[in-house]
Structure formats: structure tokens, C-alpha cells
Scaffold this motif. Structure first.
Motif, PDB file in Angstrom:
ATOM      1  N   LEU A 170       0.388  26.253   5.491  1.00  0.00           N
ATOM      2  CA  LEU A 170       0.776  26.271   6.899  1.00  0.00           C
ATOM      3  C   LEU A 170       1.149  27.687   7.325  1.00  0.00           C
ATOM      4  N   ASN A 171       1.366  27.873   8.614  1.00  0.00           N
ATOM      5  CA  ASN A 171       1.596  29.193   9.183  1.00  0.00           C
ATOM      6  C   ASN A 171       3.049  29.350   9.627  1.00  0.00           C
ATOM      7  N   THR A 191     -10.201  27.689  10.063  1.00  0.00           N
ATOM      8  CA  THR A 191      -9.420  28.822   9.564  1.00  0.00           C
ATOM      9  C   THR A 191      -8.800  29.595  10.713  1.00  0.00           C
ATOM     10  N   ARG A 199      -1.517  19.781  10.862  1.00  0.00           N
ATOM     11  CA  ARG A 199      -1.113  20.345  12.147  1.00  0.00           C
ATOM     12  C   ARG A 199      -2.120  20.045  13.255  1.00  0.00           C
ATOM     13  N   GLU A 238      -5.241  20.976   4.773  1.00  0.00           N
ATOM     14  CA  GLU A 238      -5.125  20.430   6.127  1.00  0.00           C
ATOM     15  C   GLU A 238      -6.009  19.199   6.283  1.00  0.00           C
ATOM     16  N   ILE A 250      -7.221  25.314   4.479  1.00  0.00           N
ATOM     17  CA  ILE A 250      -7.959  24.446   5.406  1.00  0.00           C
ATOM     18  C   ILE A 250      -8.290  23.113   4.744  1.00  0.00           C
ATOM     19  N   THR A 273      -8.189  28.487  13.671  1.00  0.00           N
ATOM     20  CA  THR A 273      -7.193  27.631  14.319  1.00  0.00           C
ATOM     21  C   THR A 273      -5.876  27.648  13.561  1.00  0.00           C
ATOM     22  N   LEU A 274      -5.946  27.547  12.232  1.00  0.00           N
ATOM     23  CA  LEU A 274      -4.725  27.503  11.427  1.00  0.00           C
ATOM     24  C   LEU A 274      -3.953  28.816  11.457  1.00  0.00           C
ATOM     25  N   TYR A 275      -4.665  29.928  11.426  1.00  0.00           N
ATOM     26  CA  TYR A 275      -3.987  31.210  11.255  1.00  0.00           C
ATOM     27  C   TYR A 275      -3.842  32.039  12.526  1.00  0.00           C
ATOM     28  N   ASN A 330       3.628  18.033  10.060  1.00  0.00           N
ATOM     29  CA  ASN A 330       2.472  18.829   9.656  1.00  0.00           C
ATOM     30  C   ASN A 330       2.095  18.565   8.205  1.00  0.00           C
TER      31      ASN A 330
END
Length: 354
Positions: free
Chosen positions: A60-61, A343, A112, A193, A190, A345-347, A107
Motif C-alpha cells: 500500500l501507499n 501500478t 484499495r 491488491e 499490484i 493507480t496504486l502509486y 484496504n
């Protein structure tokens, strides 16, 4: 303090990830502070802050958990027995930390960016029944706070292997939770996720992971794997089914895995070349060759007819492009080119505070 907390939740409602859940959490504890207590009183505020510091270890970020609001200096000041701090300031910090922890739990459980369980849906009706507020309340009185919070994660072996490798790569190996993720770490993140997406909702006894061409049969406490052969036309067809809400069932017929899904099969597959069909079938099936098909048929069979074994087994399609084998990340071909967008989107996607 109760009135102050209620007022501050309403004031910052648009800035919170889970405003309704935050409200339910404080309503259930009588609108009392959950984290801010004198420094002579033991609670889990520091544990929660440390957990949020290293969310990268969970794929996660960190930027998505109010890092600009949750500062250690502020926490020390608010807990100081000598400093004079307003109730409003204490309440605001407490609310930020509660929202961050509820977001972290959700999450871990849903992912997320789960397409079927966005934050708004979870906040309103609780998603698939997972209760982040109840879990947080239980964690706050637990001696094992981190274990209680992170129990929201999937329990599958592939997920746990990725999580452990992520911990090694981002924690023990680099000793730096804020280093920008490299390609391998991004791949693990990812896929963790996606595995969260697949872990919620209805469970199926059989899964086909498209990138690896592997069918997994979940049998009691173990998994049995079968290699598949897929033509280009089959892969095009499966892309239509991936992520669909339409139920898919699996049968084994004379050495082939057959997928059925209405109405998508009729709509998208009937004109594709290279896909053999069973004449007269009410729903046009998709055929996939499977190695050791007799073993699979025997494993799944519920009805046995002369020279034909048919099983109407619920099936889930997954899209996992990386897993850990022997302590090494094995990457599969990103057949549909979905990794790059997820990728990014997540970061790169961070909640904009309004």
C-alpha cells in the motif's frame, strides 16, 4: 469532549475516507478519544503510527493515510501532561488516526481499488460484511494490536508468500519503508491488491489464473494445480469474461475443460475463430485443453456417464502476474496489459482533500 468530537467529524467529513464508519466508531464508544491519552496511560497510538509508517510492506501507499496530519511531534504534544492543548486539537488528531486505521483495515481486506467494493459502498453498507469498526475496537483493547489489525488480510498461500517477500524487500533488505518501489516490488504490490479483490465475495472451488495458465482446485486443506493450454482466440474470449459479474461454471468433457457463462458466451464468443463448440448446447461453451485431465475429472466429478464426465462447478477467473516460488518472484506475461494502469493507480493516486 463528546460534543467536540461530534462537531469535528461533521466539520471534516469531506476530508475523511470513511466518514460514516468514523461516526459509527465514535458513537459506539460514547464519543470518547480513542488514541489521545496522557503519556502516563498506555494505549496503541504509537503502534498505529508505526504501522502506518510502513504500509508499503503490505503493498500500500503511505501517502494515502493522512501523513501530513499524523505527525509524531503532534502526538507527543497532545499526550504531554504539562502542555496545554485544546480539546478541539485533540479531537481532530484522534479522528484523523481513526480514519487512517479504518482505511488501512478496509484496504487490507478489500483492496484499495476493488471495482466491486469502492470506499463509498463499504462506508455505507459494510461491503461483504467485514466490520472494520468492530475490528478496530477489538484491536484497541488487545495486547497484540498489529496482529489484530492485520488479520483483515487474505489467508491464501500465494498472498502470504507475496506479503513475506514484500516485507523482506521493503523492510529487512532496504531498511527504508519510503524508498520508491522498484519493478519487482510494484509487481508484488499490484498482485497483492488483486488477491484482496478475489478474497472477498463468494468463494469457488476452482480458479483459473489466466497469465500463468494454471487451474487451481481447492480440495479440503490443500490446493491441486493443473497446467492449461490456451489458444490466442481463447485468451481473447477470457478477457471478455474476466471481471464479469456473470457466473461461470466449469465442466470436464473428454479431456477438455469447458467454461460456461450466459449471456456473455453468446454475445462475445460465438464468432471467434479457433473456439470449438458443442452442437446443440443451449449456452455456447469455451474449450481449454488441460494436462492430466483424467485426474481433474475424477477430482471434480459429480456425475459419470459413458465416455463423458460433466461437472457444473462454480469457477473464478483471476489475473495474477506474479507469485513467489522458492523465495523468488516469478513473473507471468501481462497478457492484457493491465499491470501498468494498476501500478500507476496504486502509486500515483492520492486522495485529494476538498
Amino acid at each position: 469532549m463528546a460534543a467536540v468530537i461530534d462537531l469535528q467529524i461533521k466539520k471534516h467529513q469531506k476530508e475523511l475516507y470513511y466518514p460514516l464508519s468514523v461516526m459509527r466508531f465514535y458513537n459506539s464508544n460514547g464519543n470518547k478519544l480513542a488514541w489521545i491519552a496522557p503519556d502516563t496511560v498506555k494505549n496503541h497510538a504509537t503502534d498505529a503510527m508505526l504501522l502506518l509508517d510502513c504500509v508499503l510492506q503490505y503493498g500500500l501507499n503511505h501517502a494515502n493515510y493522512h501523513p501530513g496530519k499524523l505527525l509524531y511531534d503532534e502526538l507527543r504534544l497532545l499526550r504531554s501532561s504539562t502542555a496545554s492543548v485544546s480539546d478541539e486539537r485533540k479531537a481532530v488528531f484522534d479522528i484523523w488516526l481513526t480514519d487512517a486505521m479504518l482505511a488501512f483495515e478496509n484496504n487490507l481486506h478489500y483492496g484499495r481499488f476493488n471495482p466491486n467494493y469502492p470506499a463509498g459502498k463499504i462506508d455505507v453498507d459494510g461491503g461483504d460484511g467485514f466490520n472494520s469498526t468492530a475490528m478496530l475496537k477489538a484491536a484497541l483493547i488487545s495486547e497484540e494490536f498489529t496482529t489484530a489489525i492485520t488479520s483483515a488480510q487474505p489467508k491464501s498461500k500465494i498472498y502470504l508468500d507475496l506479503k513475506r517477500q514484500m516485507y523482506l524487500e521493503t523492510g529487512l533488505y532496504t531498511n527504508d519503508c519510503y524508498e520508491f518501489p522498484q519493478k519487482g516490488i510494484q509487481n508484488m504490490a499490484i498482485n497483492m491488491e488483486r488477491l484482496r479483490w478475489y478474497s472477498v465475495g463468494e468463494k469457488t472451488p476452482v480458479e483459473i489464473n489466466i497469465p500463468s495458465h494454471i487451474l487451481t482446485a481447492h480440495v479440503q486443506d490443500s490446493d491441486i494445480y493443473f497446467n492449461l493450454k490456451m489458444t490466442k482466440a481463447t485468451l481473447i474470449a477470457l478477457e471478455k469474461l474476466l471481471g464479469s459479474s456473470a457466473p461461470i461454471t466449469l465442466s470436464v468433457l473428454r479431456g477438455q475443460v469447458i467454461l460456461y457463462s450466459l449471456p456473455l458466451i453468446n454475445d462475445h464468443l460465438k464468432d471467434l475463430s479457433g473456439i470449438s463448440l458443442i452442437g446443440g448446447a443451449k449456452d455456447l461453451p469455451l474449450h481449454i485443453s488441460v494436462l492430466k485431465s483424467k485426474k481433474l475429472a475424477k477430482l471434480l466429478s459429480r456425475r459419470d456417464f459413458p465416455q463423458i464426465i460433466v461437472n457444473d462447478i462454480p469457477l473464478k477467473l483471476t489475473y495474477i502476474t506474479g507469485e513467489i516460488k522458492g523465495g523468488v518472484l516469478i513473473s507471468y506475461n501481462d497478457i492484457y496489459g493491465l499491470d501498468r494502469d494498476l501500478t500507476q493507480t496504486l502509486y500515483q493516486t492520492v486522495k485529494k482533500i476538498k
